[in-house]
Motif scaffolding. Structure first.
Motif, PDB file in Angstrom:
ATOM      1  N   HIS A 495       0.844  -1.196   0.000  1.00 29.95           N
ATOM      2  CA  HIS A 495       0.000   0.000   0.000  1.00 29.95           C
ATOM      3  C   HIS A 495       0.882   1.249   0.000  1.00 29.95           C
ATOM      4  N   ASP A 496       0.406   2.291  -0.650  1.00 34.66           N
ATOM      5  CA  ASP A 496       0.904   3.636  -0.394  1.00 34.66           C
ATOM      6  C   ASP A 496       0.001   4.284   0.644  1.00 34.66           C
ATOM      7  N   PHE A 497       0.479   5.364   1.261  1.00 34.53           N
ATOM      8  CA  PHE A 497      -0.333   6.053   2.260  1.00 34.53           C
ATOM      9  C   PHE A 497      -0.112   7.556   2.146  1.00 34.53           C
ATOM     10  N   PHE A 498      -1.055   8.315   2.676  1.00 31.40           N
ATOM     11  CA  PHE A 498      -0.932   9.761   2.765  1.00 31.40           C
ATOM     12  C   PHE A 498      -0.192  10.103   4.052  1.00 31.40           C
ATOM     13  N   VAL A 499       0.838  10.938   3.956  1.00 35.17           N
ATOM     14  CA  VAL A 499       1.510  11.448   5.156  1.00 35.17           C
ATOM     15  C   VAL A 499       0.815  12.761   5.518  1.00 35.17           C
ATOM     16  N   LEU A 500      -0.001  12.734   6.567  1.00 36.67           N
ATOM     17  CA  LEU A 500      -0.856  13.872   6.906  1.00 36.67           C
ATOM     18  C   LEU A 500      -0.112  14.968   7.658  1.00 36.67           C
ATOM     19  N   ALA A 501       0.819  14.580   8.517  1.00 33.52           N
ATOM     20  CA  ALA A 501       1.529  15.579   9.331  1.00 33.52           C
ATOM     21  C   ALA A 501       2.673  14.905  10.063  1.00 33.52           C
ATOM     22  N   GLN A 502       3.604  15.723  10.533  1.00 32.03           N
ATOM     23  CA  GLN A 502       4.672  15.267  11.416  1.00 32.03           C
ATOM     24  C   GLN A 502       4.889  16.357  12.458  1.00 32.03           C
ATOM     25  N   GLY A 503       5.489  15.987  13.565  1.00 34.94           N
ATOM     26  CA  GLY A 503       5.757  16.975  14.607  1.00 34.94           C
ATOM     27  C   GLY A 503       6.849  16.504  15.542  1.00 34.94           C
ATOM     28  N   LEU A 504       7.361  17.423  16.342  1.00 39.62           N
ATOM     29  CA  LEU A 504       8.358  17.100  17.351  1.00 39.62           C
ATOM     30  C   LEU A 504       7.686  17.033  18.712  1.00 39.62           C
ATOM     31  N   GLY A 505       8.239  16.203  19.594  1.00 46.09           N
ATOM     32  CA  GLY A 505       7.633  16.035  20.913  1.00 46.09           C
ATOM     33  C   GLY A 505       6.539  14.988  20.883  1.00 46.09           C
ATOM     34  N   ASN A 506       5.670  15.040  21.882  1.00 53.46           N
ATOM     35  CA  ASN A 506       4.599  14.061  22.014  1.00 53.46           C
ATOM     36  C   ASN A 506       3.371  14.473  21.207  1.00 53.46           C
ATOM     37  N   TYR A 507       2.772  13.508  20.517  1.00 48.29           N
ATOM     38  CA  TYR A 507       1.557  13.765  19.758  1.00 48.29           C
ATOM     39  C   TYR A 507       0.417  14.124  20.702  1.00 48.29           C
ATOM     40  N   ASN A 508      -0.341  15.144  20.348  1.00 48.32           N
ATOM     41  CA  ASN A 508      -1.510  15.562  21.115  1.00 48.32           C
ATOM     42  C   ASN A 508      -2.656  15.737  20.125  1.00 48.32           C
ATOM     43  N   ALA A 509      -3.635  14.845  20.160  1.00 46.54           N
ATOM     44  CA  ALA A 509      -4.703  14.851  19.165  1.00 46.54           C
ATOM     45  C   ALA A 509      -5.470  16.171  19.155  1.00 46.54           C
ATOM     46  N   GLU A 510      -5.765  16.711  20.334  1.00 44.40           N
ATOM     47  CA  GLU A 510      -6.533  17.961  20.385  1.00 44.40           C
ATOM     48  C   GLU A 510      -5.817  19.084  19.659  1.00 44.40           C
ATOM     49  N   ARG A 511      -4.501  19.081  19.711  1.00 44.33           N
ATOM     50  CA  ARG A 511      -3.726  20.133  19.074  1.00 44.33           C
ATOM     51  C   ARG A 511      -3.345  19.779  17.643  1.00 44.33           C
ATOM     52  N   ASP A 512      -2.976  18.499  17.390  1.00 43.28           N
ATOM     53  CA  ASP A 512      -2.284  18.166  16.152  1.00 43.28           C
ATOM     54  C   ASP A 512      -3.194  17.746  15.001  1.00 43.28           C
ATOM     55  N   VAL A 513      -4.408  17.269  15.280  1.00 44.94           N
ATOM     56  CA  VAL A 513      -5.315  16.912  14.187  1.00 44.94           C
ATOM     57  C   VAL A 513      -5.609  18.131  13.318  1.00 44.94           C
ATOM     58  N   GLY A 514      -5.663  19.283  13.913  1.00 41.55           N
ATOM     59  CA  GLY A 514      -5.907  20.504  13.162  1.00 41.55           C
ATOM     60  C   GLY A 514      -4.786  20.862  12.210  1.00 41.55           C
ATOM     61  N   ARG A 515      -3.617  20.228  12.361  1.00 43.05           N
ATOM     62  CA  ARG A 515      -2.471  20.494  11.485  1.00 43.05           C
ATOM     63  C   ARG A 515      -2.432  19.546  10.292  1.00 43.05           C
ATOM     64  N   TYR A 516      -3.340  18.581  10.220  1.00 47.12           N
ATOM     65  CA  TYR A 516      -3.318  17.600   9.141  1.00 47.12           C
ATOM     66  C   TYR A 516      -3.503  18.283   7.789  1.00 47.12           C
ATOM     67  N   ASN A 517      -2.707  17.852   6.835  1.00 47.64           N
ATOM     68  CA  ASN A 517      -2.867  18.292   5.446  1.00 47.64           C
ATOM     69  C   ASN A 517      -3.784  17.291   4.742  1.00 47.64           C
ATOM     70  N   LEU A 518      -5.027  17.675   4.532  1.00 47.38           N
ATOM     71  CA  LEU A 518      -5.999  16.820   3.862  1.00 47.38           C
ATOM     72  C   LEU A 518      -6.233  17.257   2.416  1.00 47.38           C
ATOM     73  N   VAL A 519      -5.434  18.213   1.955  1.00 43.25           N
ATOM     74  CA  VAL A 519      -5.603  18.759   0.604  1.00 43.25           C
ATOM     75  C   VAL A 519      -4.591  18.158  -0.371  1.00 43.25           C
ATOM     76  N   ASP A 520      -3.310  18.262  -0.033  1.00 41.44           N
ATOM     77  CA  ASP A 520      -2.266  17.771  -0.937  1.00 41.44           C
ATOM     78  C   ASP A 520      -1.110  17.126  -0.173  1.00 41.44           C
ATOM     79  N   PRO A 521      -1.397  16.146   0.698  1.00 38.59           N
ATOM     80  CA  PRO A 521      -0.298  15.492   1.416  1.00 38.59           C
ATOM     81  C   PRO A 521       0.535  14.639   0.467  1.00 38.59           C
ATOM     82  N   PRO A 522       1.813  14.438   0.775  1.00 38.91           N
ATOM     83  CA  PRO A 522       2.617  13.526  -0.045  1.00 38.91           C
ATOM     84  C   PRO A 522       2.133  12.095   0.124  1.00 38.91           C
ATOM     85  N   VAL A 523       2.306  11.305  -0.934  1.00 41.44           N
ATOM     86  CA  VAL A 523       1.952   9.883  -0.918  1.00 41.44           C
ATOM     87  C   VAL A 523       3.253   9.096  -0.908  1.00 41.44           C
TER      88      VAL A 523
END
Length: 597
Positions: A495-523
């Protein structure tokens, strides 16, 4: 008769897939002979190396999108092995994926096996490599998929020339022993970096410099570099003095072109980049430098190699005297600078040619990537019974505190196909999240024996996660600092997949879901989870079979950072896994000295 019927069905399915790809598709056929040859590297002319057709790297397979590939593998080496076609989706054809004890049993010495697969719907640079022990260090080569003539073309100006660039490592240890050593939790270092199999003149061997790989260019022309990191250990920075790259694709998926003076590429990744020969005529070095985490992580000697980029021209006598033998070298980042990699990967966006990102998610997984401790003999340590009372401990790599163990009697795919996964050994379902939520990126956990030692407790199991066909899965990978702070290049087969986002530190869904690229993420097929950081991907399980997900660092792979995704058939013939080929290798008694990758 059953075998003949099975063979006919498999061949029919293969050619049915070829027909679907278009009437002008061709069948590209190769024979790969795997054997051991003596090579002259690092002051030694008698290093025994396992290679394909006597070459390092091995032969490139060049095809047009929609073609079918047939590779007859003849194993004249003393070891059982398989070949994985890295990044090829293998639609309805999991049997050709080439992962030992997951999709097939190893091809034993003196035996043959024919891989058949189709490359419809993919363009760009992929690669192939052995998937047993650490043999991919020398058993690897390019798989180049060009656009179909008259249908599509490159989404960038046609380059003057295309040049594969393989970054690898030279090892002076038997690769079977290397894998056994790594599997015992012990680090072992390569001699140095190679580019297209050469150590380069940065490696000084008793006063005699090693040969460089040389790229000859012409003023004003463009060159497409098809770059692959085939190394076991390190992510690499790549720079050319006086030149810049225009990145146009990664993992055989086009990206929006962007220009940079540095490429960061982790093991398993491929990057296509265009270089314009627009510098003053002369000689320039292209340098590959391995990066690593700073102390207190364990340090290895710096790894680097270089290529000579040489302009093809006839200078005047005065110019020749001025230039002399001087070669311009690039200024490289510090080997402990990993932020350049974070920004390189974060700068990628996908082309709009891909399908839209699925919005509704059926299953969410949060996977912690860590090192752990296993007592020798497979016991799980506890406060009341530490490893010191059980013959000591070894390191293990984990996903949600489970270290993957390969089955020994039957491949998981065969067990899946026959509806008998229980015969494949002790299976364990990968949990949705780690058993303990903690501060994943606290660097105090790098020191063994810290107060977080309970987090190091590790279960050994054949870890499987089952999905219905056409399920949308989102995974957040969280790198941790338990005993180390490595980044982790996670590669998903099939499978290929969409890379929606990356970040440093611990993932926090409340903060980081809003950073997802749902328009043109790399595959991609491989995502680099940053050091002490996280990455979020999303994909659809539209390819039935048994698919491996693992870290592409050789050390992490050898000690268990892996899981298997079992994808059910759909409701139609076109969504159902084909029967196995008649010549599928049969499992035999394995050499206990080989830790299968």
């Amino acid at each position: 008769m059953a075998a003949m019927a099975l063979s006919a069905t498999s061949v029919a399915v293969f050619f049915f897939l070829a027909v679907l790809s278009g009437g002008d598709a061709a069948v590209v056929e190769h024979t790969f002979v795997v054997s051991q040859v003596k090579m002259n590297r690092a002051c030694r002319g008698d290093t025994l190396v396992t290679v394909v057709n006597g070459q390092l790297p091995g032969p490139a397979i060049e095809v047009t999108e929609g073609d079918s590939v047939v590779v007859h593998l003849v194993n004249k080496s003393p070891y059982g092995l398989t070949i994985h076609w890295h990044g090829v989706k293998q639609r309805l054809n999991c049997w050709a994926d080439g992962v030992d004890m997951v999709t097939q049993c190893p091809i034993q010495p003196g035996r043959n096996f024919t891989y058949r697969f189709n490359v419809a719907g993919q363009e760009g640079t992929l690669w192939w490599h052995a998937h047993v022990a650490s043999f991919r260090a020398t058993v690897h080569g390019a798989l180049i998929i060009r656009p179909r003539s008259g249908v599509t073309s490159y989404p960038f100006p046609e380059p003057h020339k295309e040049i594969p660039i393989f970054i690898g490592e030279w090892w002076e240890v038997d690769l079977v022993k290397l894998d056994t050593t790594l599997g015992d939790g012990v680090d072992y270092n390569p001699v140095n970096t190679t580019i297209n199999g050469k150590l380069g003149d940065l490696y000084n061997c008793s006063g005699a410099l090693e040969d460089n790989f040389i790229i000859e260019v012409e003023q004003g022309k463009t060159y497409l570099l098809r770059i692959v990191n085939a190394a076991l250990f390190s992510e690499y920075y790549l720079k050319i003095a006086g030149h810049r790259f225009t990145v146009v694709a990664a993992d055989a998926n086009y990206v929006k072109p962007y220009t940079t003076d540095i490429i960061a590429i982790a093991p398993g990744e491929s990057v296509d980049a265009i270089v314009l020969a627009d510098a003053p005529p002369g000689k320039y070095y292209m340098v590959a430098l391995g990066n690593q985490q700073p102390p207190p992580d364990i340090q290895i000697p710096p790894l680097s190699s270089r290529v000579l980029v040489k302009y093809n021209y006839n200078p005047s006598k005065e110019q020749a005297l001025t230039l002399g033998a001087s070669v311009m070298a690039p200024e490289m980042p510090d080997q402990h600078n990993t932020i350049a990699s974070f920004y390189f990967h974060g700068n990628m966006t996908g082309s709009f040619a891909h399908l839209p990102v699925p919005v509704h998610v059926d299953e969410h997984l949060f996977i912690s990537l860590a090192l752990g401790v296993i007592c020798r003999g497979g016991h799980v340590p506890s406060p009341s019974l530490p490893c010191s009372k059980l013959n000591g401990s070894i390191l293990a790599a984990t996903m949600n505190n489970i270290s993957f163990e390969f089955p020994s009697n039957v491949s998981l795919l065969e067990a899946h196909y026959r509806g008998n996964m229980s015969n494949a050994g002790m299976l364990h379902k990968l949990p949705d999240k780690p058993p303990i939520v903690y501060n994943f990126t606290d660097r105090a956990m790098i020191s063994e024996g810290s107060e977080e030692a309970a987090l190091e407790s590790t279960l050994i199991a054949t870890t499987v996660r089952r999905f219905r066909f056409n399920t949308t899965v989102e995974i957040v990978f969280q790198s941790t600092t338990v005993l180390q702070s490595d980044s982790n290049p996670m590669h998903l087969h099939g499978h290929d997949f969409f890379v929606l986002a990356q970040g440093l530190g611990n993932y926090n869904a409340e903060r980081d879901v809003g950073r997802y690229n749902l328009v043109d993420p790399p595959v991609r097929n491989t995502v680099l989870v940053p050091s002490s950081g996280w990455a979020a991907i999303r994909f659809v399980t539209d390819n039935p079979g048994v698919w491996f997900l693992h870290c592409h660092y050789g050390f992490h792979m050898s000690i268990g950072m892996a899981v298997v995704f079992e994808v059910d058939n759909g409701q139609t013939l076109n969504t159902t896994l084909a029967p196995p080929p008649a010549d599928l290798p049969i499992c035999e008694q394995h050499d206990s000295s080989v830790a299968y990758e």
